[in-house]
Design an enzyme around this catalytic site. Structure first.
Site, PDB file in Angstrom:
ATOM      1  N   ASN A  10       0.863  -1.175   0.000  1.00  9.32           N
ATOM      2  CA  ASN A  10       0.000   0.000   0.000  1.00  9.32           C
ATOM      3  C   ASN A  10       0.903   1.230   0.000  1.00  9.32           C
ATOM      4  O   ASN A  10       1.492   1.580   1.022  1.00  9.32           O
ATOM      5  CB  ASN A  10      -0.900  -0.025   1.235  1.00  9.32           C
ATOM      6  CG  ASN A  10      -1.782   1.204   1.340  1.00  9.32           C
ATOM      7  OD1 ASN A  10      -1.905   1.985   0.401  1.00  9.32           O
ATOM      8  ND2 ASN A  10      -2.406   1.378   2.499  1.00  9.32           N
ATOM      9  N   TRP A  11       0.998   1.895  -1.152  1.00 11.92           N
ATOM     10  CA  TRP A  11       1.904   3.043  -1.278  1.00 11.92           C
ATOM     11  C   TRP A  11       1.378   4.297  -0.586  1.00 11.92           C
ATOM     12  O   TRP A  11       2.104   5.264  -0.428  1.00 11.92           O
ATOM     13  CB  TRP A  11       2.168   3.342  -2.754  1.00 11.92           C
ATOM     14  CG  TRP A  11       2.936   2.279  -3.472  1.00 11.92           C
ATOM     15  CD1 TRP A  11       3.408   1.104  -2.961  1.00 11.92           C
ATOM     16  CD2 TRP A  11       3.316   2.281  -4.862  1.00 11.92           C
ATOM     17  NE1 TRP A  11       4.063   0.371  -3.927  1.00 11.92           N
ATOM     18  CE2 TRP A  11       4.022   1.072  -5.095  1.00 11.92           C
ATOM     19  CE3 TRP A  11       3.123   3.170  -5.906  1.00 11.92           C
ATOM     20  CZ2 TRP A  11       4.528   0.746  -6.354  1.00 11.92           C
ATOM     21  CZ3 TRP A  11       3.632   2.855  -7.159  1.00 11.92           C
ATOM     22  CH2 TRP A  11       4.336   1.656  -7.378  1.00 11.92           C
ATOM     23  N   LYS A  12       0.101   4.304  -0.222  1.00 13.52           N
ATOM     24  CA  LYS A  12      -0.533   5.461   0.413  1.00 13.52           C
ATOM     25  C   LYS A  12      -0.313   6.707  -0.464  1.00 13.52           C
ATOM     26  O   LYS A  12      -0.337   6.614  -1.687  1.00 13.52           O
ATOM     27  CB  LYS A  12      -0.032   5.609   1.852  1.00 13.52           C
ATOM     28  CG  LYS A  12      -0.242   4.320   2.667  1.00 13.52           C
ATOM     29  CD  LYS A  12       0.047   4.449   4.115  1.00 13.52           C
ATOM     30  CE  LYS A  12      -0.185   3.114   4.819  1.00 13.52           C
ATOM     31  NZ  LYS A  12       0.011   3.205   6.282  1.00 13.52           N
ATOM     32  N   HIS A  93      -9.332   0.466   5.389  1.00  9.21           N
ATOM     33  CA  HIS A  93      -8.037   0.698   6.018  1.00  9.21           C
ATOM     34  C   HIS A  93      -8.214   1.622   7.221  1.00  9.21           C
ATOM     35  O   HIS A  93      -9.059   2.515   7.232  1.00  9.21           O
ATOM     36  CB  HIS A  93      -7.070   1.310   5.007  1.00  9.21           C
ATOM     37  CG  HIS A  93      -5.653   1.347   5.488  1.00  9.21           C
ATOM     38  ND1 HIS A  93      -5.179   2.306   6.352  1.00  9.21           N
ATOM     39  CD2 HIS A  93      -4.600   0.515   5.228  1.00  9.21           C
ATOM     40  CE1 HIS A  93      -3.902   2.085   6.605  1.00  9.21           C
ATOM     41  NE2 HIS A  93      -3.524   1.002   5.933  1.00  9.21           N
ATOM     42  N   GLU A  95      -6.646   4.103   8.287  1.00  7.55           N
ATOM     43  CA  GLU A  95      -6.528   5.536   8.021  1.00  7.55           C
ATOM     44  C   GLU A  95      -7.806   6.097   7.414  1.00  7.55           C
ATOM     45  O   GLU A  95      -8.139   7.273   7.625  1.00  7.55           O
ATOM     46  CB  GLU A  95      -5.308   5.793   7.133  1.00  7.55           C
ATOM     47  CG  GLU A  95      -4.001   5.550   7.872  1.00  7.55           C
ATOM     48  CD  GLU A  95      -2.832   5.238   6.984  1.00  7.55           C
ATOM     49  OE1 GLU A  95      -1.752   4.943   7.543  1.00  7.55           O
ATOM     50  OE2 GLU A  95      -2.959   5.270   5.740  1.00  7.55           O
ATOM     51  N   GLU A 163      -4.917  -5.487  10.690  1.00  9.75           N
ATOM     52  CA  GLU A 163      -3.954  -4.411  10.929  1.00  9.75           C
ATOM     53  C   GLU A 163      -4.244  -3.761  12.274  1.00  9.75           C
ATOM     54  O   GLU A 163      -5.086  -2.862  12.363  1.00  9.75           O
ATOM     55  CB  GLU A 163      -3.996  -3.390   9.791  1.00  9.75           C
ATOM     56  CG  GLU A 163      -5.410  -3.005   9.322  1.00  9.75           C
ATOM     57  CD  GLU A 163      -5.427  -1.706   8.541  1.00  9.75           C
ATOM     58  OE1 GLU A 163      -4.417  -1.404   7.898  1.00  9.75           O
ATOM     59  OE2 GLU A 163      -6.438  -0.992   8.615  1.00  9.75           O
ATOM     60  N   GLY A 169       2.721   2.172  11.160  1.00  9.71           N
ATOM     61  CA  GLY A 169       3.576   3.337  11.058  1.00  9.71           C
ATOM     62  C   GLY A 169       4.210   3.766  12.365  1.00  9.71           C
ATOM     63  O   GLY A 169       4.788   4.848  12.458  1.00  9.71           O
ATOM     64  N   SER A 209       3.206  -2.910  10.502  1.00  6.50           N
ATOM     65  CA  SER A 209       4.663  -2.749  10.570  1.00  6.50           C
ATOM     66  C   SER A 209       5.410  -4.059  10.318  1.00  6.50           C
ATOM     67  O   SER A 209       6.369  -4.394  11.017  1.00  6.50           O
ATOM     68  CB  SER A 209       5.090  -2.148  11.922  1.00  6.50           C
ATOM     69  OG  SER A 209       4.613  -0.825  12.051  1.00  6.50           O
ATOM     70  N   GLY A 230       2.927  -1.288   4.332  1.00  7.09           N
ATOM     71  CA  GLY A 230       2.902   0.144   4.133  1.00  7.09           C
ATOM     72  C   GLY A 230       4.276   0.689   3.797  1.00  7.09           C
ATOM     73  O   GLY A 230       4.749   0.609   2.668  1.00  7.09           O
ATOM     74  N   GLY A 231       4.971   1.248   4.775  1.00  3.89           N
ATOM     75  CA  GLY A 231       6.242   1.920   4.541  1.00  3.89           C
ATOM     76  C   GLY A 231       7.279   1.066   3.843  1.00  3.89           C
ATOM     77  O   GLY A 231       7.997   1.545   2.955  1.00  3.89           O
TER      78      GLY A 231
END
Length: 248
Positions: A10-12, A93, A95, A163, A169, A209, A230-231
């Site tokens: 997920n590049w966000k 998600h 967020e 998640e 994050g 994470s 994610g990151g």
């Protein structure tokens, strides 16, 4: 039942065209066989990234509107996403739930729209740190699984991503045992709703994470079938290391 591992990035709201294309090309070339690998770029880059991969890379969207067509300025329908080459969509998600403020009723409508359009639904569930401290993890996850439509009948097009919000994050990660407890609960809930065979075939990703250093231990758990990353998905070497951990 043997389930094919699935790792999705997920590049966000990150990257631009050149960086995204370079990342997708490297992942498509170097990804291991024996698994599914996907990336979810921001909306403007979906069509371009979907041209890459030669069938070695699934491409998905990070959000969707629940209606098929209409006067909804700024929104994008599931049919439009499929038209530009998407084969999965992330819904629910944390967020979107906690920063954008999407209520459970809207998440349910979006999930139904993705499935109705013939794409794979990656449906996210998970608790906040306060909910975990209150011992409410399983009840929260149960309520979020209830957002799924009874019309879902193909386990190959349903992926659940657990998640824990407190691990997204933050550098914090659920222990393999904590993650496995929730993943096993998710599979039990799916079995009660859709039957044992259906539940046994659904892939459940971990999405808090996950990194090269902990991926193998997490994915080794019996009910963890990959990751929603994610990151680390923005760093090709890290993302590919997680993919390799998924196939052992």
């Amino acid at each position: 039942m043997s389930r094919t591992p699935y790792v999705a990035g997920n590049w966000k709201m990150n990257l631009h065209t050149a960086d995204g294309v370079a990342l997708a090309e490297k992942v498509a070339i170097d990804r291991p066989d024996g698994m599914d690998v996907g990336v979810a770029p921001p909306f403007p880059y979906l069509a371009k990234i979907a041209e890459i991969g030669g069938g070695r890379l699934h491409v998905g969207a990070q959000d969707v509107h629940h209606e098929d067509v209409g006067a909804f300025t700024g929104e994008v329908s599931a049919g439009m996403l499929r038209d530009v080459g998407c084969d999965f969509v992330i819904v629910g998600h944390s967020e979107r739930r906690h920063i954008i403020g999407e209520p459970t009723e809207l998440v349910a409508k979006k999930a139904a729209a993705v499935y109705r359009a013939g794409m794979t639904l990656i449906h996210c569930v998970g608790e906040t740190i306060d909910e975990r401290r209150d011992d409410a993890t399983l009840s929260i996850v149960e309520s979020q699984l209830a957002e799924l439509s009874p019309a879902i009948d193909d386990p190959a097009r349903l992926v659940i991503a657990y998640e824990p919000v407190w691990a997204i994050g933050t550098g914090e990660t659920a222990t393999p045992e904590q993650a496995q407890e929730v993943h096993a609960f998710i599979r039990k809930e799916l079995a009660e709703a859709y039957g044992d065979d259906f539940a046994a075939a659904v892939r459940i990703q971990y999405g808090g994470s996950m990194k090269p250093g902990n991926a193998a231990e997490l994915i080794a758990q019996p009910d963890i079938d990959g990751g929603l990353i994610g990151g680390a998905s923005l760093k090709p070497d890290d993302f590919l290391a997680i993919c390799k951990a998924a196939v052992g």
